[in-house]
Design an enzyme around this catalytic site. Sequence first.
Site, PDB file in Angstrom:
ATOM      1  N   ARG A 163       0.677  -1.062  -0.033  1.00  0.00           N
ATOM      2  CA  ARG A 163      -0.073  -0.237  -0.116  1.00  0.00           C
ATOM      3  C   ARG A 163       0.923   1.334  -0.121  1.00  0.00           C
ATOM      4  O   ARG A 163       0.352   2.484  -0.062  1.00  0.00           O
ATOM      5  CB  ARG A 163      -1.044   0.085   1.112  1.00  0.00           C
ATOM      6  CG  ARG A 163      -1.900  -1.132   1.303  1.00  0.00           C
ATOM      7  CD  ARG A 163      -2.792  -0.781   2.497  1.00  0.00           C
ATOM      8  NE  ARG A 163      -3.587   0.341   2.243  1.00  0.00           N
ATOM      9  CZ  ARG A 163      -4.963   0.260   1.896  1.00  0.00           C
ATOM     10  NH1 ARG A 163      -5.357  -0.996   1.401  1.00  0.00           N
ATOM     11  NH2 ARG A 163      -5.508   1.213   1.765  1.00  0.00           N
ATOM     12  N   TRP A 181       3.029   6.389   1.957  1.00  0.00           N
ATOM     13  CA  TRP A 181       3.074   6.661   0.510  1.00  0.00           C
ATOM     14  C   TRP A 181       2.787   8.035   0.445  1.00  0.00           C
ATOM     15  O   TRP A 181       1.516   8.610   0.751  1.00  0.00           O
ATOM     16  CB  TRP A 181       1.932   5.801  -0.506  1.00  0.00           C
ATOM     17  CG  TRP A 181       2.199   6.074  -1.971  1.00  0.00           C
ATOM     18  CD1 TRP A 181       2.850   5.227  -2.776  1.00  0.00           C
ATOM     19  CD2 TRP A 181       1.341   6.931  -2.502  1.00  0.00           C
ATOM     20  NE1 TRP A 181       2.649   5.743  -4.108  1.00  0.00           N
ATOM     21  CE2 TRP A 181       1.740   6.848  -3.950  1.00  0.00           C
ATOM     22  CE3 TRP A 181       0.420   8.017  -2.446  1.00  0.00           C
ATOM     23  CZ2 TRP A 181       1.237   7.609  -4.906  1.00  0.00           C
ATOM     24  CZ3 TRP A 181      -0.055   8.869  -3.474  1.00  0.00           C
ATOM     25  CH2 TRP A 181       0.388   8.798  -4.903  1.00  0.00           C
ATOM     26  N   ASN A 195      -3.902   7.481   7.373  1.00  0.00           N
ATOM     27  CA  ASN A 195      -4.325   7.176   5.817  1.00  0.00           C
ATOM     28  C   ASN A 195      -5.163   8.235   5.188  1.00  0.00           C
ATOM     29  O   ASN A 195      -6.228   8.563   5.731  1.00  0.00           O
ATOM     30  CB  ASN A 195      -4.740   5.793   5.350  1.00  0.00           C
ATOM     31  CG  ASN A 195      -3.709   4.776   5.754  1.00  0.00           C
ATOM     32  OD1 ASN A 195      -2.911   4.897   6.037  1.00  0.00           O
ATOM     33  ND2 ASN A 195      -4.375   3.531   5.529  1.00  0.00           N
ATOM     34  N   GLY A 196      -5.168   8.695   4.000  1.00  0.00           N
ATOM     35  CA  GLY A 196      -5.989   9.820   3.523  1.00  0.00           C
ATOM     36  C   GLY A 196      -5.360  11.118   3.273  1.00  0.00           C
ATOM     37  O   GLY A 196      -4.095  11.259   3.650  1.00  0.00           O
ATOM     38  N   GLU A 226      -2.738  -3.029 -21.905  1.00  0.00           N
ATOM     39  CA  GLU A 226      -2.395  -3.746 -20.513  1.00  0.00           C
ATOM     40  C   GLU A 226      -0.997  -3.832 -20.563  1.00  0.00           C
ATOM     41  O   GLU A 226      -0.127  -3.834 -19.711  1.00  0.00           O
ATOM     42  CB  GLU A 226      -3.347  -4.902 -20.084  1.00  0.00           C
ATOM     43  CG  GLU A 226      -2.967  -5.518 -18.821  1.00  0.00           C
ATOM     44  CD  GLU A 226      -2.847  -4.602 -17.604  1.00  0.00           C
ATOM     45  OE1 GLU A 226      -3.224  -3.536 -17.569  1.00  0.00           O
ATOM     46  OE2 GLU A 226      -2.575  -5.247 -16.545  1.00  0.00           O
ATOM     47  N   HIS A 265      -0.893   6.070 -37.918  1.00  0.00           N
ATOM     48  CA  HIS A 265      -1.384   7.466 -37.885  1.00  0.00           C
ATOM     49  C   HIS A 265      -0.457   8.339 -36.863  1.00  0.00           C
ATOM     50  O   HIS A 265      -0.947   9.193 -36.421  1.00  0.00           O
ATOM     51  CB  HIS A 265      -2.964   7.429 -37.389  1.00  0.00           C
ATOM     52  CG  HIS A 265      -3.739   6.729 -38.227  1.00  0.00           C
ATOM     53  ND1 HIS A 265      -4.016   7.443 -39.665  1.00  0.00           N
ATOM     54  CD2 HIS A 265      -4.214   5.641 -38.196  1.00  0.00           C
ATOM     55  CE1 HIS A 265      -4.722   6.341 -40.247  1.00  0.00           C
ATOM     56  NE2 HIS A 265      -5.050   5.558 -39.517  1.00  0.00           N
ATOM     57  N   LYS A 267      -0.247   0.063  -4.237  1.00  0.00           N
ATOM     58  CA  LYS A 267      -1.481  -0.900  -4.608  1.00  0.00           C
ATOM     59  C   LYS A 267      -2.918  -0.259  -4.827  1.00  0.00           C
ATOM     60  O   LYS A 267      -3.617  -0.483  -5.867  1.00  0.00           O
ATOM     61  CB  LYS A 267      -1.405  -2.033  -3.744  1.00  0.00           C
ATOM     62  CG  LYS A 267      -2.483  -3.035  -4.304  1.00  0.00           C
ATOM     63  CD  LYS A 267      -1.964  -3.826  -5.189  1.00  0.00           C
ATOM     64  CE  LYS A 267      -2.749  -5.036  -5.783  1.00  0.00           C
ATOM     65  NZ  LYS A 267      -2.539  -5.453  -7.158  1.00  0.00           N
TER      66      LYS A 267
HETATM   67  O1  M6R Z   1      -7.969  -1.281  -7.223  1.00  0.00           O
HETATM   68  P1  M6R Z   1      -8.129  -0.761  -8.442  1.00  0.00           P
HETATM   69  O2  M6R Z   1      -8.474  -1.894  -9.586  1.00  0.00           O
HETATM   70  O3  M6R Z   1      -9.213   0.292  -8.452  1.00  0.00           O
HETATM   71  O4  M6R Z   1      -6.830  -0.240  -8.995  1.00  0.00           O
HETATM   72  C1  M6R Z   1      -6.870   0.797 -10.081  1.00  0.00           C
HETATM   73  C2  M6R Z   1      -5.522   0.941 -10.601  1.00  0.00           C
HETATM   74  O5  M6R Z   1      -4.898   1.919  -9.702  1.00  0.00           O
HETATM   75  C3  M6R Z   1      -4.549  -0.315 -10.873  1.00  0.00           C
HETATM   76  O6  M6R Z   1      -5.002  -1.193 -11.958  1.00  0.00           O
HETATM   77  C4  M6R Z   1      -3.197   0.101 -11.096  1.00  0.00           C
HETATM   78  O7  M6R Z   1      -3.344   0.518 -12.485  1.00  0.00           O
HETATM   79  C5  M6R Z   1      -2.259  -1.147 -11.099  1.00  0.00           C
HETATM   80  N1  M6R Z   1      -0.978  -0.985 -10.378  1.00  0.00           N
HETATM   81  C6  M6R Z   1      -1.898  -1.781 -12.442  1.00  0.00           C
HETATM   82  O8  M6R Z   1      -0.731  -2.685 -12.305  1.00  0.00           O
END
Ligand code: M6R
Length: 596
Positions: free
Chosen positions: A28, A73, A99-100, A469, A492, A591
């Site tokens: 996190r 973070w 957090n926040g 992706e 393009h 994360k």
């Molecule tokens: O928990 P979520 O799926 O909402 O998270 C969304 C993005 O932050 C998450 O997918 C991020 O792009 C990943 N680190 C990608 O690997």
Amino acid sequence: MCGIIGCTGRAEDTLDVLLSGLEGLEYRGYDSAGVALANGSLEICKRQGELDRLQQAVGNSLRGPVGIGHTRWSTHGPPTDANAHPHTDCTGNVAVVHNGIIENYDELKAELHARGHEFESDTDTEVVPHLIEAALAEGASFEAAFREAVSRLEGSYALAAVTADTEAILATRHDSPLVLGVGDDAAYLASDVPAFLEYTDRVVYLEDDDFARLESGAWTVTDADGQLLDKSVSRVEWDAEETAKSGYDHYMLKEIHEQPRALRKCLRGRVDELTGSIQVDSLEGLSPSSVQFVACGTSYHAALYGAQTLRDAGIPAQAFLASEYATAPAPVGDDALVVGVTQSGETADTLSALREAQRRGVETLAMTNVVGSTATRECDRTLLIRAGPEIGVAATKTFSSQVVACNLLAATIADRGDSREIVEALRDLPGQVQELLDASRAESVAKRFVDSEGYFFIGRGHHHPVALEGALKMKEITYKHAEGFPAGELKHGPLALVTDQTPVFAVVTGDGEEATKTVGNVKEVEARDAPVVAVTDGASDASRYAEAVLEIPETHPQVAPVLANVQLQLVAYHVANELGRSIDKPRNLAKSVTVE
Ligand code: M6R
């Protein structure tokens, strides 16, 4: 996005519980970490950097029956020892983790400063222990002081506080997750279940503005007015093994290899091979006139896939980046549905888009991995993807499970009765992923191209999200330039960037019109000397123009993207590994992104 852990009732090993909890939460945030233990006085240790720096500094020296910990973070102020949590008041008797974002911290800080409080950090959090200190100085109890402090805060927060001379942790949340763990003689508190899963699988999810008190291993939850709440204890299905590395070098590699199991769990009890039907209890009676998906990052790529799959099934559907949803047109029809695709169920941008949909009076569905997450609690319905805990910051198995869940959604709401073809393809998918994992040549492809200047990814139709992706995974964990495009779009503009130093990964399956066109695009890049890596089932002649081939088993065109994407996950992983990157904790990322 920052992790909180707390525990009471463990007597001798509070510090061990906090440190192992922080290990479980490091995904996190990993800029800095700290702990505070109360035992008549407060003992605090905090360090900038990853958790091992704190572990070395703290040794085995801190003792106390009550403790809180935090992994950060950064949002306010750089990652330094001083900015690490816990933060304290002037007396050093109150410690707080958070957090926040506290939005009104500037004015609170100015007010406290004028009253003689001294600050040591750049953080917004530090106002909280000083607010508690101020209330304590006026004679309030710890609990009254905590409530008084919280009543002054604007913004989002999960907070936990301890004082030197009470054996209690006080905690609350507002727009930021917090969950209690119920042990036999101990009580835990964390921003996420993996932090205490080693000790208990019984949990109590806190709602916004609940106040929790953990004391001598017991817990109570009250509302903002202090009224006792009757909270139910639920059991989480994840086990501690699922959150361990289990012999793999990285969580990401483990999670890539967990995909067959994750997909089986996603499908279990939802597809009927005999009748060829798909039935998901939580979607019963759902028949939307149109669907909008909202999501971020990898989940947005799954959402793009989902929107196309629904359109193919005859349902008008679009995918929006959650952070841009405020400017999106209102969904069409009286029975529209907005689907928030979010692994964590806590992504602030996605939650905010879902709330916007609710303001517009639209039904909402959370497609998520985390039971009890904010998205599940706020949305009208939930479709669990059941991927199991994902610790690596780079999303892997959850993408595959989201894609499969999109198929379940499409088949259910399109109500075509017999979904035999897709059911058969989904039934075979876990085995095919296993087959691919066993035979993949992604590692040798990664070694061949590890020194390349950059990477391009192209795909058409259902493979477009896979191209996006593939590029996201590559840039996220290798820190190298990577871009994904719809295959036809390369010519393009981006084609100007293509050289013999930029491999192009082309996802091509089947031998239909789409494949033929993509092979045309492959020829265009090959003619410019770019090495092509074909990710293909071999049905088209894409391999003829490719310097390397990553094979995928033949399947339904709608299911092939999952297989192609697994190959690209492996390539990104192995490139990052060759480069010695911090694969599970890439720089600057976290994360779960709980700020907008
Ligand atoms: O928990 P979520 O799926 O909402 O998270 C969304 C993005 O932050 C998450 O997918 C991020 O792009 C990943 N680190 C990608 O690997």
